[in-house]
Structures are given as structure tokens and as C-alpha cells.
Design a protein around this motif. Sequence first.
Motif, PDB file in Angstrom:
ATOM      1  N   ALA A  38       0.828  -1.221   0.000  1.00 55.75           N
ATOM      2  CA  ALA A  38       0.000   0.000   0.000  1.00 55.75           C
ATOM      3  C   ALA A  38       0.849   1.253   0.000  1.00 55.75           C
ATOM      4  N   LYS A  39       2.079   1.125   0.492  1.00 60.42           N
ATOM      5  CA  LYS A  39       2.894   2.316   0.692  1.00 60.42           C
ATOM      6  C   LYS A  39       3.424   2.896  -0.614  1.00 60.42           C
ATOM      7  N   ASP A  40       3.165   2.211  -1.734  1.00 58.35           N
ATOM      8  CA  ASP A  40       3.472   2.816  -3.039  1.00 58.35           C
ATOM      9  C   ASP A  40       2.656   4.080  -3.240  1.00 58.35           C
ATOM     10  N   SER A  66      11.670   4.177   7.358  1.00 55.49           N
ATOM     11  CA  SER A  66      10.587   3.282   6.934  1.00 55.49           C
ATOM     12  C   SER A  66      10.717   1.919   7.599  1.00 55.49           C
ATOM     13  N   SER A  67       9.560   1.255   7.776  1.00 56.96           N
ATOM     14  CA  SER A  67       9.644  -0.137   8.233  1.00 56.96           C
ATOM     15  C   SER A  67       9.910  -1.033   7.013  1.00 56.96           C
ATOM     16  N   GLY A  68      10.136  -0.422   5.879  1.00 62.55           N
ATOM     17  CA  GLY A  68      10.557  -1.164   4.682  1.00 62.55           C
ATOM     18  C   GLY A  68       9.708  -0.867   3.465  1.00 62.55           C
ATOM     19  N   ASN A  69       8.378  -0.867   3.654  1.00 65.11           N
ATOM     20  CA  ASN A  69       7.507  -0.765   2.482  1.00 65.11           C
ATOM     21  C   ASN A  69       7.520   0.618   1.832  1.00 65.11           C
ATOM     22  N   THR A  70       7.435   1.686   2.630  1.00 72.25           N
ATOM     23  CA  THR A  70       7.489   3.026   2.026  1.00 72.25           C
ATOM     24  C   THR A  70       8.844   3.199   1.347  1.00 72.25           C
ATOM     25  N   ILE A 175      -2.258   0.757  12.173  1.00 73.62           N
ATOM     26  CA  ILE A 175      -1.796   2.151  12.178  1.00 73.62           C
ATOM     27  C   ILE A 175      -0.289   2.199  12.412  1.00 73.62           C
ATOM     28  N   GLY A 176       0.401   2.823  11.460  1.00 75.69           N
ATOM     29  CA  GLY A 176       1.854   3.048  11.603  1.00 75.69           C
ATOM     30  C   GLY A 176       2.103   4.542  11.619  1.00 75.69           C
ATOM     31  N   THR A 177       2.114   5.153  10.425  1.00 77.59           N
ATOM     32  CA  THR A 177       2.162   6.616  10.359  1.00 77.59           C
ATOM     33  C   THR A 177       0.768   7.194  10.582  1.00 77.59           C
ATOM     34  N   GLY A 178      -0.269   6.382  10.341  1.00 80.46           N
ATOM     35  CA  GLY A 178      -1.645   6.872  10.415  1.00 80.46           C
ATOM     36  C   GLY A 178      -2.173   7.339   9.066  1.00 80.46           C
ATOM     37  N   GLY A 179      -1.337   7.334   8.054  1.00 75.85           N
ATOM     38  CA  GLY A 179      -1.746   7.856   6.741  1.00 75.85           C
ATOM     39  C   GLY A 179      -2.935   7.110   6.151  1.00 75.85           C
ATOM     40  N   THR A 180      -2.902   5.787   6.215  1.00 72.18           N
ATOM     41  CA  THR A 180      -3.982   4.997   5.612  1.00 72.18           C
ATOM     42  C   THR A 180      -5.309   5.273   6.302  1.00 72.18           C
ATOM     43  N   ILE A 181      -5.321   5.084   7.624  1.00 66.82           N
ATOM     44  CA  ILE A 181      -6.601   5.192   8.343  1.00 66.82           C
ATOM     45  C   ILE A 181      -7.146   6.617   8.285  1.00 66.82           C
ATOM     46  N   GLU A 227       5.907  -5.263  12.578  1.00 70.40           N
ATOM     47  CA  GLU A 227       6.473  -4.441  11.494  1.00 70.40           C
ATOM     48  C   GLU A 227       5.396  -3.630  10.783  1.00 70.40           C
ATOM     49  N   GLY A 228       5.593  -2.324  10.751  1.00 67.59           N
ATOM     50  CA  GLY A 228       4.672  -1.443  10.025  1.00 67.59           C
ATOM     51  C   GLY A 228       3.668  -0.742  10.915  1.00 67.59           C
ATOM     52  N   ILE A 229       3.349  -1.348  12.080  1.00 67.25           N
ATOM     53  CA  ILE A 229       2.316  -0.705  12.913  1.00 67.25           C
ATOM     54  C   ILE A 229       2.769  -0.550  14.364  1.00 67.25           C
ATOM     55  N   GLY A 230       2.144   0.449  15.026  1.00 67.19           N
ATOM     56  CA  GLY A 230       2.466   0.733  16.414  1.00 67.19           C
ATOM     57  C   GLY A 230       3.465   1.870  16.512  1.00 67.19           C
ATOM     58  N   TYR A 271       2.620  -9.197   8.417  1.00 66.57           N
ATOM     59  CA  TYR A 271       2.535  -9.077   9.877  1.00 66.57           C
ATOM     60  C   TYR A 271       1.360  -8.214  10.318  1.00 66.57           C
ATOM     61  N   SER A 272       1.232  -7.050   9.675  1.00 68.21           N
ATOM     62  CA  SER A 272       0.181  -6.145  10.147  1.00 68.21           C
ATOM     63  C   SER A 272      -1.201  -6.652   9.727  1.00 68.21           C
ATOM     64  N   SER A 273      -1.269  -7.371   8.610  1.00 69.61           N
ATOM     65  CA  SER A 273      -2.548  -7.984   8.222  1.00 69.61           C
ATOM     66  C   SER A 273      -2.923  -9.058   9.250  1.00 69.61           C
ATOM     67  N   PHE A 299      -5.275  -5.167   3.809  1.00 70.10           N
ATOM     68  CA  PHE A 299      -4.028  -5.946   3.868  1.00 70.10           C
ATOM     69  C   PHE A 299      -2.941  -5.179   3.097  1.00 70.10           C
ATOM     70  N   PRO A 300      -2.031  -4.473   3.804  1.00 66.10           N
ATOM     71  CA  PRO A 300      -1.079  -3.585   3.125  1.00 66.10           C
ATOM     72  C   PRO A 300      -0.007  -4.308   2.337  1.00 66.10           C
ATOM     73  N   ASP A 301       0.380  -5.509   2.779  1.00 66.64           N
ATOM     74  CA  ASP A 301       1.413  -6.229   2.026  1.00 66.64           C
ATOM     75  C   ASP A 301       1.182  -7.727   2.149  1.00 66.64           C
ATOM     76  N   HIS A 302       2.176  -8.524   1.799  1.00 67.62           N
ATOM     77  CA  HIS A 302       1.979  -9.968   1.661  1.00 67.62           C
ATOM     78  C   HIS A 302       2.914 -10.740   2.598  1.00 67.62           C
TER      79      HIS A 302
HETATM   80  C1  PLP Z   1       2.983  -3.640   6.467  1.00 66.60           C
HETATM   81  C2  PLP Z   1       2.434  -2.338   6.931  1.00 66.60           C
HETATM   82  N1  PLP Z   1       1.251  -2.338   7.551  1.00 66.60           N
HETATM   83  C3  PLP Z   1       0.711  -1.207   8.016  1.00 66.60           C
HETATM   84  C4  PLP Z   1       1.368  -0.002   7.892  1.00 66.60           C
HETATM   85  C5  PLP Z   1       0.740   1.218   8.464  1.00 66.60           C
HETATM   86  O1  PLP Z   1       0.202   2.078   7.493  1.00 66.60           O
HETATM   87  P1  PLP Z   1       0.168   3.612   7.779  1.00 66.60           P
HETATM   88  O2  PLP Z   1       1.604   4.084   7.845  1.00 66.60           O
HETATM   89  O3  PLP Z   1      -0.546   4.188   6.621  1.00 66.60           O
HETATM   90  O4  PLP Z   1      -0.518   3.835   9.069  1.00 66.60           O
HETATM   91  C6  PLP Z   1       2.595   0.040   7.248  1.00 66.60           C
HETATM   92  C7  PLP Z   1       3.338   1.279   7.130  1.00 66.60           C
HETATM   93  O5  PLP Z   1       4.480   1.328   6.750  1.00 66.60           O
HETATM   94  C8  PLP Z   1       3.144  -1.160   6.744  1.00 66.60           C
HETATM   95  O6  PLP Z   1       4.321  -1.175   6.094  1.00 66.60           O
END
Ligand code: PLP
Length: 325
Positions: A38-40, A66-70, A175-181, A227-230, A271-273, A299-302
Motif C-alpha cells: 500500500a505504501k506505493d 521506513s519499516s521497509g515498504n514506504t 496504524i503506523g504513520t496513520g496515513g492509511t486510516i 512491522e509497520g504498525i504501532g 505481519y500487520s494484516s 491488507f497492506p502487504d503480503h
Molecule cells: C505492512 C504495513 N502495515 C501497516 C502499515 C501502516 O500504514 P500507515 O503508515 O498508513 O498507518 C505500514 C506502514 O508502513 C506497513 O508497512
Amino acid sequence: MTTAIIGNTPFRKCETLSQLYESQFFIKEEFHNPSMSAKDRPAFFMIREAIAKGQIKPGGTFVEASSGNTGLGIATFAKQLGYQSQIFVSKSCSSEKIDALRMAGARVEICENSNGLHDFYSTQFRAQSYAATHPNSYFTNQYYNPQNIRSHYKTTGPELWKQTAGQITHFIAGIGTGGTISGVGRYLKEQNPNITIWGVEPKGSILSEFLTTGAIPEQHATYDKIEGIGRSFIPGAFDRDVVDHIFQVDIEEAEVAARQYRQLTGSLVGYSSAALLASLQRHKEQMGLTKEQHIVLFFPDHGSRYVSKIYSDLFDRLKTSLNIS
Ligand SMILES: Cc1ncc(COP(=O)(O)O)c(C=O)c1O
């Protein structure tokens, strides 16, 4: 170029979850984006704006924590557009994501934590410091960049509204950065204020307490779990006005949920999914699920990004077949 195919990701009903929880469950599959997350979406919006505003010149370096994806989105698009990338990840980042970053052409520095700009050892501090000391570099700063929220407000939110034909009743995202939600939440509530927006974070993260009480709890310096959230700080990209509730889960619960889901469906989840799946198991009573609801899980990634961490049985088998110790 691949940026043309960011977003418009598949959306499908999940029969397994629908039967299990006696409600209508749908999944937004963000791993179909060009660099598989999703971070694309925010990566492209942030890069595009910086270039358009002349904040970086051709050949310059995009910098991100970044936690990797962004970072992967930034690295991929930067390379395509003739720029370089320098990505700061924390030591909890999976080896799969670090490998993917390097393959996408990023220079990668591994940091102690991702505790925010005030912490000298964090990804955010290191990224800001790098950009400040290297000419023609630009820190996209996803935690505070308005383009992060905007990318989801402009693309993910409208996609979901259309894909559910306006039937969506609940949206659940980590929620990681909060951008999605924040972006999706604002868009959906503008269409129908009765849509419920639920966030998920790991235990130890401070956003649920902040949402409920408005207080900023004491920071947990060692915090860096799923990874990605919190978070141990409040990101600027978190808009508490559009979030109804945040559920917390244990990292172990998320791992168990991921493996159970694989047994039931054959699919590997990130992980976050997995944390979203764990939130259903742990909080289903409180969620008050009913047959009429249309619940969308984001589900932001796989899971292929976390095989070494979550699906170690698969990882061991792979190593044995490749004769790697
Ligand atoms: C795997 C994954 N899930 C969830 C999130 C959280 O998304 P957001 O940063 O939009 O809150 C991220 C953010 O990097 C992520 O990489």
C-alpha cells in the motif's frame, strides 16, 4: 512506467472469515501494487510533489525512515525517475524487505529503533540528519508529510467506496504513520458518517490511549514490535477525528492468527494484516459483529515479506531444499 498502475488493487470477499464470524468480510489486497505494498501510494505522492515543487534536482537522493515498504516504493520510483534513495530501517525489519530494498537500488542503513525524531538512534532522526547534511537530498518524512494522508484520501478511499458500491459499514486497518486510516477514514466518513473506522496496533503502542483519553502516555523507548504498525509517539499523519476505536493485539497472537489463516485459506499474510486477524479473534464480542455488516480488512502487504519471521516452517523447508544452513 509502473507508477501508472499504482492503486486500483483487487478487492474480494473472504468466505472463510465471513463464515467464521457470521458477517460479510472483504479484503483489500494492496500487495498488487508495483512494489507490493500500500505504501506505493504515499511514496509516489510524496516524490511527485517534491519534484514538482523543485525541492530536489535530477540525480538527487530521496531519504526516508521506513519499516521497509514506504522505502521500497521510494526506492523503486526514485530509480525510475532518475534519482537515488537512502532508506533508514530499524533492526526489526525483515531480511526479505532489506534484500528487496537493496535490489531496488536503495542504500540502506539499519538503525536501533523507530521511536521518532527526538531519539538519536531512530530511523527518523538518522533520516532527517542525513538530509540536512547532504546537498540535493530530500527527506520525504511520511510521518508528517500531508501527501501521505492525501494519497489515501484521493485513491484508496474512493476505490473502496466504489468497490463496495457504498455498502461498506466498517473499515479496519493497522496504524503506523496513520496515513492509511486517516485518508481512507476521512473519505469514507464524508460519504457516510455512519461508517465505522477501526484501527489496530500492537500492545505497548500509545495511539489507542491517546485516542481514548487525549493524553500522550509516557513513551516506551524499547517499543518496536509488529512491522509497520504501532508507535511510541503521535505521528502528524494520524487524524484522531476520523478513527472510532483502536484495538490492541499481542505480536504472538498475530503470528498464530497468520498461521491459522494459512491453514484455512492457503494464503500468506503480512505481519500487520495478521494483526487485523488477531484483533477479530480477541475483540469479536466488543466489535458486535452482525450478518448485515460489510467489513473491509486492509491488507497492506503480503506474507512472502515475512517468511523468515512468521512462517519459519516454510523457511526451514526452503533452506533445506537449497542446502543452506
Ligand atoms: C505492512 C504495513 N502495515 C501497516 C502499515 C501502516 O500504514 P500507515 O503508515 O498508513 O498507518 C505500514 C506502514 O508502513 C506497513 O508497512
